[in-house]
Motif scaffolding. Structure first.
Motif: not given
Lengths: 224, 423
Positions: B151-155, B250-254
């Motif tokens: 998965t990817r993360v957005v910050m 912070t968004q994790t698990g994309i």
């Protein structure tokens, strides 16, 4: 060597000549400092800490495997340079400045690898570190998690409250397999004396070539 | 959903794209631990598999549900990694007749195309029954890989022109969220409460909430794999004494495939819309004040739009405290002038301040500053800096072209002729 431009004023030429002498003095000073650094004794033992890492391909999220500090020497004859990343512990989001340095390392690590082993170590869990690495595109770096080990604490890159400190550490592997600490430096060199690792990023040095200089510009995780 | 590509009286063929390599998909069919997790059609909670993975080897799969345990047995006919696998399949649902399942795997962009052929059924009813089951199994297999996928993360870090409380409300209040996104929003703002945003495109649950500081949510987009959630954390910190907010997302698990959409989506559907919304909200308050108070002579609007501790900074006259100061100015103007019309020329919003340049036309029809009515048309300009607080005006710094106005009503007609002509 760069000669003067045809339409440069006399004042500019004088100022530039003076600057050139200062630049040469700075280069000489850098080389004297490097020589002093090379003379540090290689004698301090460190534990063979256990870390965690993932597959070489960053786009795979597992399986995670254990790796020892001594195992980060892909080539045992070369020193190991570790970027101490402020992410994890009390540092819930990655440090923007560290991220800038690491962005740079990712671009040059294939050059560095000719002479050194290189890894980025953070206290955050390996899954999160890799997830973030994928957003940055750090496909060439060895990303390692020190979660669960005393590495950061012992090397003083983590304090009692879990706060993280940025910096760079250099280790060498003795013929008997043990690992010796050679050198560490942090952004905070001494109390109130900061900017200890600015030379590791071309960003500041490049900004310092402009009329405005680096000013109060600061790195962010992303720019709007 | 798995796609049915062929169906006859004794056979059906399904197709499904699995987000994994052929090797990985093939390995999943050869691993009892893996089979246990995805070979679960309908109400099956788990499947117990015992397999002897070689041609001629036997297999036994017991699908377990609350109702019953259903046993399937068979024998491997073809094992050709990583592209083909075939085995016989016998259970009470095949009337204990020997049927044949063939799995073929093809490399495709974004994963592996799985073609499942199940044939030699005794009746068409049995065909119908099994195609539903295998179709669910194919979906679960795809989900199984989706869950284990990288998965990817957005910050993101954004500076918003509003106090943390306003940002917090915009995110968590259904009506405000709907206003700034321009799309339906339902938000149960309690910890554990569900939300449905953008008319159902975004759904999830608020896990932790700390007013004006932090929101943690389980968050998914409609087009993500079924059951997959990311984790979104909004951290709010005040900047510039609370006039602005630093929002850290912070968004994790994309899911890796959704990364570009999500990364850009926050900018398009949140940050820029929020910025416009906060600006428009402040301008609306100030504009309403101008229209109601100045152009409609509604002095009581002050009670609604000004805070009780409102302070007016206007050089010159002694004024009563609080909102009464604004009313006193209004009364003095409307006693002296009629046909007042004020227009806003420039509006600048910065932090909690709105700056406006106004120009006014009026008829001097009553006594003003000791000068009796002249019947002249007059013109003046005003510059205002308003400080807003929670949707009301808390303070105003005003400059009016007072001396020029006095000249227009005191000088001989020719000299005052400039009246009525904006400069």
């Amino acid at each position: 060597m760069k000669g003067p431009l045809a339409n440069e004023s006399e004042a500019y030429r004088r100022a530039r000549a003076e600057l050139l002498e200062a630049e040469i003095a700075l280069r000489d000073q850098c080389e004297r400092v490097a020589a002093l650094r090379r003379m540090l004794p290689v004698e301090t033992d460190v534990d063979d800490y256990v870390f965690e890492e993932g597959p070489r391909e960053l786009d795979k999220d597992g399986p995670f495997t254990k790796v020892r500090l001594s195992g980060l020497f892909a080539d045992v004859n070369k020193p190991l340079v570790v970027y101490q990343y402020m992410y994890g512990g009390a540092q819930k989001r990655p440090c923007p400045m560290c991220t800038l340095w690491i962005d740079g390392f990712n671009g040059v690590v294939h050059h560095l690898r000719q002479r050194v082993n290189f890894a980025v170590i953070a206290q955050v869990a390996i899954g999160e570190l890799r997830e973030w690495g994928r957003q940055r595109g750090w496909h060439d770096l060895r990303l390692v998690s020190s979660a669960g080990s005393n590495f950061k604490r012992d090397l003083q890159y983590q304090d009692a409250e879990g706060s993280q400190h940025p910096g760079i550490s250099v280790f060498v592997r003795s013929p008997d397999g043990s690992v010796k600490h050679f050198y560490s430096n942090s952004a905070t060199m001494k109390e109130q004396i900061n900017r200890g690792i600015d030379l590791l990023s071309p960003v500041w040095n490049t900004l310092d070539l402009t009329p405005e200089g680096r000013g109060d510009w600061n790195a962010k995780l992303n720019y709007e | 959903m798995a796609e049915l590509i062929e169906e006859t009286n004794d056979k059906f063929v399904l197709r499904k794209l699995i987000p994994a390599s052929r090797q990985e998909v093939f390995a999943a069919w050869s691993d009892p631990e893996s089979i246990r997790q995805w070979m679960c059609p309908g109400e099956t909670t788990s499947s117990e598999a015992q397999i002897d993975f070689r041609v001629g080897g036997s297999l036994r799969v017991v699908m377990k549900s609350a109702k019953e345990d259903c046993e399937h047995t068979g024998e491997y006919q073809v094992i050709e990694p990583p592209s083909k696998l075939a085995f016989t399949w016998i259970s009470k649902n095949t009337d204990f007749k020997t049927t044949l399942v063939t799995i073929e795997l093809f490399e495709r962009k974004g994963g592996t195309e799985l073609i499942l052929t199940h044939e030699r059924f005794p009746t068409a009813d049995r065909v119908r029954q099994h195609k539903g089951g295998w179709s669910q199994i194919a979906d679960r297999l795809a989900e199984y890989f989706q869950k284990g996928a990288a998965t990817r993360v957005v910050m993101h870090e954004v500076t918003l022109n509003a106090a943390p409380s306003e940002v917090f409300e915009a995110l968590m209040d259904s009506a405000k969220h709907s206003q700034f996104t321009g799309a339906p929003a339902q938000i149960d703002r309690r910890a554990g409460g569900a939300f449905v945003l953008y008319g159902g495109q975004l759904t999830g649950k608020t896990l932790e909430i700390k007013a004006n500081e932090q929101i943690v949510q389980q968050w998914r987009a409609e087009n993500w794999p079924k059951g997959h959630y990311s984790r979104v954390t909004y951290d709010l910190a005040q900047l510039d004494g609370g006039r602005q907010t630093q929002l850290s997302l912070t968004q994790t698990g994309i899911p890796a495939g959704a990364f570009d959409d999500i990364n850009q989506g926050w900018r398009t559907y949140y940050w820029s819309k929020m910025a416009s919304y906060f600006r428009a909200e402040k301008v609306a308050v100030v504009r309403r004040f101008m229209e109601e108070f100045k152009n409609r002579e509604n002095l009581d609007i002050v009670d609604e739009l000004m805070t009780p501790d409102f302070v007016l900074h206007l050089p010159g006259p002694q004024l009563p405290p609080g909102p009464q100061s604004q009313k006193a100015v209004g009364r003095a103007i409307f006693n002296a002038f009629s046909e007042v019309h004020v227009t806003a020329n420039d509006t600048i919003v910065e932090g909690d301040r709105v700056v406006e340049r106004h120009s006014a036309h009026a008829l001097h029809s009553g006594e003003f500053q000791g000068v009796p009515a002249t019947g002249r048309k007059v013109f003046w300009t005003e510059n205002h800096i308003y400080r807003l607080k929670e949707g009301r005006i808390a303070e105003a710094w005003s400059e009016v072209s007072f001396h020029d106005l006095m000249a227009q009503i005191t000088l001989p007609t020719q000299l005052a002729a400039r009246g009525g002509k904006p400069s």
